[in-house]
Design a protein around this motif. Structure first.
Motif, PDB file in Angstrom:
ATOM      1  N   GLY A 170      53.151  -5.930 -16.119  1.00  0.00           N
ATOM      2  CA  GLY A 170      52.104  -6.925 -16.374  1.00  0.00           C
ATOM      3  C   GLY A 170      51.594  -6.778 -17.807  1.00  0.00           C
ATOM      4  O   GLY A 170      51.567  -7.725 -18.577  1.00  0.00           O
ATOM      5  N   LEU A 208      48.607  -9.197 -17.956  1.00  0.00           N
ATOM      6  CA  LEU A 208      47.989  -9.169 -16.627  1.00  0.00           C
ATOM      7  C   LEU A 208      46.520  -9.599 -16.696  1.00  0.00           C
ATOM      8  O   LEU A 208      46.153 -10.617 -16.105  1.00  0.00           O
ATOM      9  CB  LEU A 208      48.153  -7.758 -16.033  1.00  0.00           C
ATOM     10  N   ASN A 259      52.044 -14.187 -15.843  1.00  0.00           N
ATOM     11  CA  ASN A 259      50.910 -13.677 -15.076  1.00  0.00           C
ATOM     12  C   ASN A 259      49.955 -14.800 -14.682  1.00  0.00           C
ATOM     13  O   ASN A 259      49.394 -14.773 -13.588  1.00  0.00           O
ATOM     14  CB  ASN A 259      50.181 -12.587 -15.861  1.00  0.00           C
ATOM     15  N   SER A 262      42.379  -7.548 -11.875  1.00  0.00           N
ATOM     16  CA  SER A 262      43.812  -7.871 -11.873  1.00  0.00           C
ATOM     17  C   SER A 262      44.620  -6.665 -11.396  1.00  0.00           C
ATOM     18  O   SER A 262      45.639  -6.822 -10.721  1.00  0.00           O
ATOM     19  CB  SER A 262      44.266  -8.327 -13.261  1.00  0.00           C
ATOM     20  N   MET A 317      47.112  -6.400  -8.266  1.00  0.00           N
ATOM     21  CA  MET A 317      48.494  -5.937  -8.423  1.00  0.00           C
ATOM     22  C   MET A 317      48.833  -4.927  -7.319  1.00  0.00           C
ATOM     23  O   MET A 317      49.896  -4.999  -6.688  1.00  0.00           O
ATOM     24  CB  MET A 317      48.697  -5.292  -9.785  1.00  0.00           C
ATOM     25  N   TRP A 365      56.042  -6.738 -10.329  1.00  0.00           N
ATOM     26  CA  TRP A 365      55.826  -6.816 -11.777  1.00  0.00           C
ATOM     27  C   TRP A 365      56.829  -5.963 -12.566  1.00  0.00           C
ATOM     28  O   TRP A 365      57.207  -6.325 -13.657  1.00  0.00           O
ATOM     29  CB  TRP A 365      54.398  -6.356 -12.110  1.00  0.00           C
TER      30      TRP A 365
END
Lengths: 359, 359, 359, 359
Positions: free
Chosen positions: A153, A157, A186, A312, A316, A325
């Motif tokens: 990411g 991200l 993203n 974020s 994830m 990712w």
């Protein structure tokens, strides 16, 4: 990175010791992002060269001066795998911080790997050690998340997260993302997580568009195969009953994407500009047709706050099985081949590149 | 108005009778607005010439077919002095009305005096009688408000109100209004009523700027005396501690005002585009500096809803002593001199002009 | 349903013919919802008994008087499988509709199967035919969605959607849903689609909680096994680092759930009250601790607009594979056993019950 | 204030010296607010008695250790008349500060005069000197604003401002304020500045209601003369066409005001609870009628941020001629009569009381 346009230099420096309240990390990996390419081309203003690039990184806590804790107040032990919020020096005392509550525009704000001079310490991830200044927010990687997941990411991200937050996606909205780099990919992920009905990605090259489809994009448009802007707009309108998309997120870096994206937007829609991190020139817009009559909402989106990084990352950890990712990491480079990473990044031959100083 | 660029024609038509659920008004006065000038120049698309101009008007109820009521459900008797919401035909059944809740973009929407063909009836205020179609919302003028007060605001009243609503002014914000026509002046009024700390108006000619100051603007800038855009930006920054204004409202009609206004805006500020009602050309903006890095919010603002008319009118009734809207009416014209009104409007020699069909 | 507390009566009525602009449906199925139980107990005010219950229904177009179209303007042919927005008579002309833009509080609003007297026609789904009045919005079921899918959501689908929209869930929020009936289960679905990090459902009986877990809830709490409110609050705090949830959605119908839910909420969180559709009594709250010091946002959520029905249905079409709404239909009843459906609903022995008039 | 219920004690302490980055003020005046009465009754939890009361104060800079600057970065010289943001210790590093962005709920937050133990220094305004800890935000009083003007608003100024901000008043809204103490009166002021059409104040005693009318309230209701809640609700409905107010702000401190205020609110309206700063007991609400069916938005409002202090003060400087805050100061007390001030405050015989340690 000693100066714009100059070859990267590897330097041997004394191992840093933590300042009071600070820490030192042993670097695991650091990302190569588009900003690093811009830095190397001297396209950002106010950069105090020489700098150590690498603003988003992962390392292990080697040493600290005083106890460390995460944002929840839990202790961080030596050896913990962590990242950190790369922005530091936000003053918390100026008009932007306190009255406008626009912390990403605090004039005192500095960023690891970008606006931190090498003379201030090892403040960049392309280095075997990273110095964590007092007040910098450490974030342990959640269980199940490795350095490759997080850096897959990378800065895209929280940046993509911020763009989607700012877009205010309503459940059932159709979203177009312009640009298929890390920020765009993203943004496409978080748009799905926010209740978008459909997400379309317009970009290039094909490898990145394939990544977009793997990540759940409903369809992609390769701009190298559809060179006419009007055809691209028509492609979006075909997928939105002729109206245009409810939300368009610009993550391309190309100024010409802005008027094109406004044409892709429905009346009353929201347009987020998150891809223009350097000045790549002007754009020509029609204020009557593209803004006023369209009743458009256009939202610039600069930087990210700690909240975006935190949120974020927990998402994830939750959705890593679905979005994978780490598959975005196309290639890893040892420190002495970092300039190759920059070159690959520039020609878009990689989706995400990592520098591994200790490889 | 038979066609773009053709002289106005006065025609004698049979007196209309109300359709079931409709009414007929005896016209008291109707406004001349910038849109009428644009109509005469053929700068709006989709206008079904010939039309009867005059979209915002005041009249007395002459006759109705069935009982009439205002939005609160109170009966409207014959002889009552009324205005009406000039938009009709909004379908309430399409995707824009029902799903996007963007009624000002309903494709079925028509407007008295603008998109109503003369063949459909007396649907414009430059006429001795006005036909009120079934479903058109009548609004009795509040106590103490005469035709001149209301038309001193005219369509600029709800348009300026809408722009200020969309700007989301926070208490203590500093506001710049670009443009000193009726929309700009009303925006300057409502910005004050919304808690602005200071309101600055940038425009011309001096007579309109004087009106702005009388209406409470803290300071005004005459663009004819300060021709360089950068000087005008500097003037704003001088008044905002170098940061730029929290809110800038574009009500000028000039595409070049858009990039200039974005330069006048502080980081994280809100910019409303309400002046670009016709296509006067393109503008050049820098997406990096003026939108993305600035974290700007740019808000197109099209038309107005009934709510804006209703709320702006009750506020006029409350604050008419303080703002004295009727003083904005510079001149009144009988029906046979309407083309003179258009000419005066075009050369900005009047702030607000009225057509009085029965003068 | 002739009167509160009286047995249901099956009546044979003449087949309806469409009014101009209206249509007639052949009923496929209609839902049984908690409101029907309340109607039978006389717990709603202003109900014009006798009524034909069944406010959310699916049928096939049998006949129309004039062309029919959906909200996108596409023609609806005879034989099409449709549902319709059960609210009609919203005036679009009163203060609530036009000024407050609070259409769900329009005093002229009526609802099929609830506030429509049987003397007005076949305006309820527990009937072999349903009369579609002019202006009622028909909605063809999307491809791949059958009557059982849609009615597995039933009125809980747009109601749960509306509650989640009103909650303003931020990506990464933790959400607690109080109540495991159809509204609660749909709220749990849409909370996931809106980016919730985790969704917890507090309710009963176990069959409904199992449904919640199948639909993706992270964990559930059976209130029959944890009877002490403080233990339930502790259960939530255990899952939210002691802080309470970012968002709590009350969909239980029990007034005591309100103070309990406020205790489950973190400081600065949002609390939606969507379960109190009838007056089941008062609740005792502590304004200091539960509202003021908590800086809480408490949001009542009444009814749903067409937009909520439309958006929730397109999302159902997209995510039907993941959530399998039709599995919520526990049992179907022919018309002559509708009272059994009411009884099963009341004792919560079914999640969702359908009446199939033509079974 | 040594302990709840104990007489105030005057103590002689050594003159403080500024800590590095801090300062010392010579006190000009400090307010007496309702919280001081609660503190004296021991109604706040977590107060580290003994404390020096006086959370909002004005003084002159006597001495500093290092340069001082305001939020705009301008130097603050010795002798400058200043106030300061009374909240200190907000960590800027915890989940509440960084993720929830709910700084008024930061668990590390402390307040001068309330949660600061006397053992930590002269951290309260009922003292001849006030110690400004490093990081505490000093605010020079704007030109034209004296200590009496600012303290005429006192903590009610930013608190009332925050309540009005949270209410999200739309232009043309009708507002009811419950409570006529300093918070209520300031809320009535800022509601007017935010575009309210009309503001009604419900409170007591008559002297405070007279102040409300002087400050522009359209009408007031004396609750001692209208003891029945239903009559008070009817009074509001009479002034709002039977619908109730768009916005109601509770600033009374009485739990029973909450259900009463919800009855005064229109469907879809917003209700702010800002008066419940201590636990004065529970309230009985009807979730069906007062929250869910009403589609109400209920907003708790705790504390204030620096932004609220800054913005309310610049607006005071602008509107001091219109609202004359200093007239709210009914009486001033030397330090040795501070207990008299508490007694007068408790029996509401003063609107605003000041302690002048150096009188």
């Amino acid at each position: 990175m000693t100066a714009p346009g100059r070859p990267l230099e590897a330097r041997r420096l004394p191992a840093p010791r933590p300042r009071p309240g600070g820490a030192v990390l042993e670097t695991v990996a650091s990302e190569v992002c588009g900003t690093d390419v811009h830095l190397h081309h001297g396209k950002l203003s106010g950069v105090p060269y020489p700098i150590i690039p690498g603003h988003v990184s992962v390392g292990r806590v080697l040493e600290s001066s005083g106890p460390l804790a995460d944002v929840e107040g839990r202790a961080i032990a030596s050896g913990t795998l962590v990242t950190f919020y790369d922005v530091y020096g936000t003053c918390g005392a100026c008009w932007h911080c306190l009255v406008a509550r626009a912390a990403t525009r605090c004039p005192h704000r500095k960023v690891y790997g970008i606006t931190a001079p090498a003379s201030d310490g090892l403040l960049g991830g392309w280095s075997e050690r990273i110095e964590i200044l007092p007040g910098v927010r450490l974030v342990p990687l959640p269980e199940g998340i490795g350095a490759e997941d997080f850096l897959g990411g990378g800065c895209g991200l929280p940046t993509g997260f911020h763009a989607v937050e700012r877009a205010g996606i309503a459940m059932g909205d159709t979203v177009v993302v312009q640009g298929s780099g890390p920020v765009g990919l993203n943004a496409a992920i978080f748009a799905q997580l926010s209740g978008a009905l459909a997400v379309y990605v317009v970009g290039a090259p094909e490898a990145r568009l394939e990544a977009a489809r793997t990540l759940g994009a409903d369809d992609t448009l390769d701009i190298t195969r559809v060179p006419a802007s009007s055809d691209r707009v028509a492609w979006v309108r075909d997928r939105t009953r002729g109206r245009g998309a409810d939300v368009v997120i610009e993550a391309s870096g190309n100024p010409a994407a802005v008027p094109e994206g406004l044409e892709m937007l429905r009346d009353g829609g929201r347009y987020v500009v998150v891809g223009q991190y350097t000045d790549s020139g002007d754009a020509t817009v029609n204020p009557h047709r593209q803004i006023n009559r369209k009743h458009a909402t256009v939202l610039g989106c600069w930087g990210y706050e700690f909240s975006h990084l935190h949120r974020s990352l927990v998402l994830m950890a939750r959705h890593n099985g679905r979005f994978r990712w780490r598959d975005l990491v196309t290639r890893e480079y040892p420190l002495d081949r970092a300039s190759e990473a920059l070159a690959d990044m520039e020609r878009l031959s990689v989706v995400k590149a990592l520098v591994r100083p200790r490889l």
